[in-house]
Write a protein that holds these residues in place. Structure first.
Motif, PDB file in Angstrom:
ATOM      1  N   MET A   1      -8.790   2.549  -7.583  1.00 21.94           N
ATOM      2  CA  MET A   1      -7.757   2.916  -7.191  1.00 21.94           C
ATOM      3  C   MET A   1      -8.117   2.987  -5.419  1.00 21.94           C
ATOM      4  SD  MET A   1      -4.299   5.052  -6.460  1.00 21.94           S
ATOM      5  CE  MET A   1      -4.228   5.122  -7.826  1.00 21.94           C
ATOM      6  N   THR A   2      -9.776   3.836  -5.533  1.00 23.80           N
ATOM      7  CA  THR A   2     -10.176   3.295  -4.098  1.00 23.80           C
ATOM      8  C   THR A   2      -9.976   1.829  -3.370  1.00 23.80           C
ATOM      9  OG1 THR A   2     -12.305   4.231  -4.915  1.00 23.80           O
ATOM     10  CG2 THR A   2     -12.432   3.469  -2.879  1.00 23.80           C
ATOM     11  N   ARG A   3      -9.692   1.029  -3.892  1.00 24.27           N
ATOM     12  CA  ARG A   3      -8.835  -0.154  -3.229  1.00 24.27           C
ATOM     13  C   ARG A   3      -7.845   0.050  -2.688  1.00 24.27           C
ATOM     14  NH1 ARG A   3      -8.075  -6.212  -5.167  1.00 24.27           N
ATOM     15  NH2 ARG A   3      -6.947  -4.802  -7.124  1.00 24.27           N
ATOM     16  N   PHE A   4      -7.144   0.456  -3.689  1.00 20.40           N
ATOM     17  CA  PHE A   4      -5.219   0.361  -2.697  1.00 20.40           C
ATOM     18  C   PHE A   4      -5.207   1.824  -2.040  1.00 20.40           C
ATOM     19  CE2 PHE A   4      -1.809   3.486  -3.387  1.00 20.40           C
ATOM     20  CZ  PHE A   4      -1.067   2.898  -3.262  1.00 20.40           C
ATOM     21  N   LEU A   5      -6.362   2.796  -1.978  1.00 20.72           N
ATOM     22  CA  LEU A   5      -6.169   3.635  -0.722  1.00 20.72           C
ATOM     23  C   LEU A   5      -6.724   3.424  -0.050  1.00 20.72           C
ATOM     24  CD1 LEU A   5      -7.076   6.870  -2.783  1.00 20.72           C
ATOM     25  CD2 LEU A   5      -5.002   6.651  -1.978  1.00 20.72           C
ATOM     26  N   THR A   6      -8.126   2.686   0.299  1.00 22.53           N
ATOM     27  CA  THR A   6      -8.553   1.579   1.234  1.00 22.53           C
ATOM     28  C   THR A   6      -7.688   0.875   2.234  1.00 22.53           C
ATOM     29  OG1 THR A   6     -10.991   1.995   0.328  1.00 22.53           O
ATOM     30  CG2 THR A   6     -10.496   0.064   2.617  1.00 22.53           C
ATOM     31  N   MET A   7      -6.871   0.374   1.606  1.00 17.27           N
ATOM     32  CA  MET A   7      -5.411  -0.448   1.548  1.00 17.27           C
ATOM     33  C   MET A   7      -4.664   0.449   2.881  1.00 17.27           C
ATOM     34  SD  MET A   7      -2.349  -1.520   1.562  1.00 17.27           S
ATOM     35  CE  MET A   7      -1.937  -1.777   0.027  1.00 17.27           C
ATOM     36  N   LEU A   8      -3.996   0.761   2.478  1.00 16.05           N
ATOM     37  CA  LEU A   8      -3.405   1.854   3.020  1.00 16.05           C
ATOM     38  C   LEU A   8      -3.523   2.640   4.231  1.00 16.05           C
ATOM     39  CD1 LEU A   8      -1.838   4.264   0.200  1.00 16.05           C
ATOM     40  CD2 LEU A   8      -1.089   2.453   1.225  1.00 16.05           C
ATOM     41  N   SER A   9      -5.204   3.054   4.241  1.00 16.86           N
ATOM     42  CA  SER A   9      -6.349   3.500   5.908  1.00 16.86           C
ATOM     43  C   SER A   9      -6.301   1.822   6.176  1.00 16.86           C
ATOM     44  CB  SER A   9      -7.264   3.743   4.900  1.00 16.86           C
ATOM     45  OG  SER A   9      -8.134   4.998   5.905  1.00 16.86           O
ATOM     46  N   ARG A  10      -6.942   1.268   5.878  1.00 13.79           N
ATOM     47  CA  ARG A  10      -6.762   0.191   7.405  1.00 13.79           C
ATOM     48  C   ARG A  10      -5.257  -0.106   7.700  1.00 13.79           C
ATOM     49  NH1 ARG A  10     -10.415  -3.444   3.625  1.00 13.79           N
ATOM     50  NH2 ARG A  10     -12.281  -2.723   4.085  1.00 13.79           N
ATOM     51  N   ALA A  11      -4.356  -0.733   7.134  1.00 15.97           N
ATOM     52  CA  ALA A  11      -2.861  -0.448   7.446  1.00 15.97           C
ATOM     53  C   ALA A  11      -2.641   0.620   8.512  1.00 15.97           C
ATOM     54  CB  ALA A  11      -1.925  -0.226   6.754  1.00 15.97           C
ATOM     55  N   PHE A  12      -3.256   1.755   8.016  1.00 15.37           N
ATOM     56  CA  PHE A  12      -2.946   3.036   9.034  1.00 15.37           C
ATOM     57  C   PHE A  12      -3.490   3.121  10.186  1.00 15.37           C
ATOM     58  CE2 PHE A  12      -3.716   7.690  11.089  1.00 15.37           C
ATOM     59  CZ  PHE A  12      -2.277   7.632  11.049  1.00 15.37           C
ATOM     60  N   CYS A  13      -4.313   2.390  10.138  1.00 19.86           N
ATOM     61  CA  CYS A  13      -5.719   2.440  11.570  1.00 19.86           C
ATOM     62  C   CYS A  13      -5.278   1.479  11.845  1.00 19.86           C
ATOM     63  CB  CYS A  13      -6.839   2.774  10.976  1.00 19.86           C
ATOM     64  SG  CYS A  13      -7.419   4.070   9.691  1.00 19.86           S
ATOM     65  N   ASN A  14      -4.644   0.477  11.513  1.00 20.88           N
ATOM     66  CA  ASN A  14      -4.695  -1.142  12.333  1.00 20.88           C
ATOM     67  C   ASN A  14      -2.973  -0.822  12.602  1.00 20.88           C
ATOM     68  OD1 ASN A  14      -7.224  -1.769  12.308  1.00 20.88           O
ATOM     69  ND2 ASN A  14      -6.779  -2.765  10.177  1.00 20.88           N
TER      70      ASN A  14
END
Length: 138
Positions: A1-14
């Motif tokens: 789940m952490t990997r999925f949430l990190t992907m969402l965060s990177r998408a948001f920040c980028n």
């Protein structure tokens, strides 16, 4: 789940908000400050996320990292996930944390889960949420 949430965060920040929006189901209920907002489709979520991203940038939030605090037992593909999001500025200093509960669905065939409900239990940076016109109307 952490990997999925990190992907969402990177998408948001980028500024890759389209990628982020694909991982939610619609209509998407979002609870914030005791108010219910419902996003009927990805376009309305993208509008809000664009405003949120602009407000976060203005507040010098450059990185947001997830910490999964707890996960409910999955039942028929559904589970609850409690996450603390740490917000960092451009100097790498922790500015604040938000607490969010997600209702998540993932069937056995899906590569990634889908978020079906968002509940902000604690806004670490309420000024950013206050910048959203949707929150001013609520």
């Amino acid at each position: 789940m952490t990997r999925f949430l990190t992907m969402l965060s990177r998408a948001f920040c980028n500024d890759n908000l389209d990628l982020m929006a694909r991982h939610f189901t619609y209509p998407l209920p979002m609870y914030t400050k005791g108010e219910l907002l419902v996003f009927g489709n990805a376009d309305t979520l993208l509008e809000a996320m664009t405003l949120y991203r602009e407000a976060a940038r203005a507040a010098d939030i450059q990185l947001i990292t997830p910490r999964v605090v707890a996960s409910g037992l999955p039942r028929k593909g559904y589970s609850n996930v409690w996450v603390e999001w740490d917000h960092f500025n451009s100097a790498g200093t922790l500015i604040c944390s938000s607490q969010v509960r997600y209702a998540v669905f993932q069937d056995k065939m899906a590569l990634m889960p889908r978020i079906e409900m968002v509940d902000y239990t604690a806004l670490g940076f309420p000024e950013v949420a206050d910048a959203l016109p949707l929150m001013q109307m609520a």
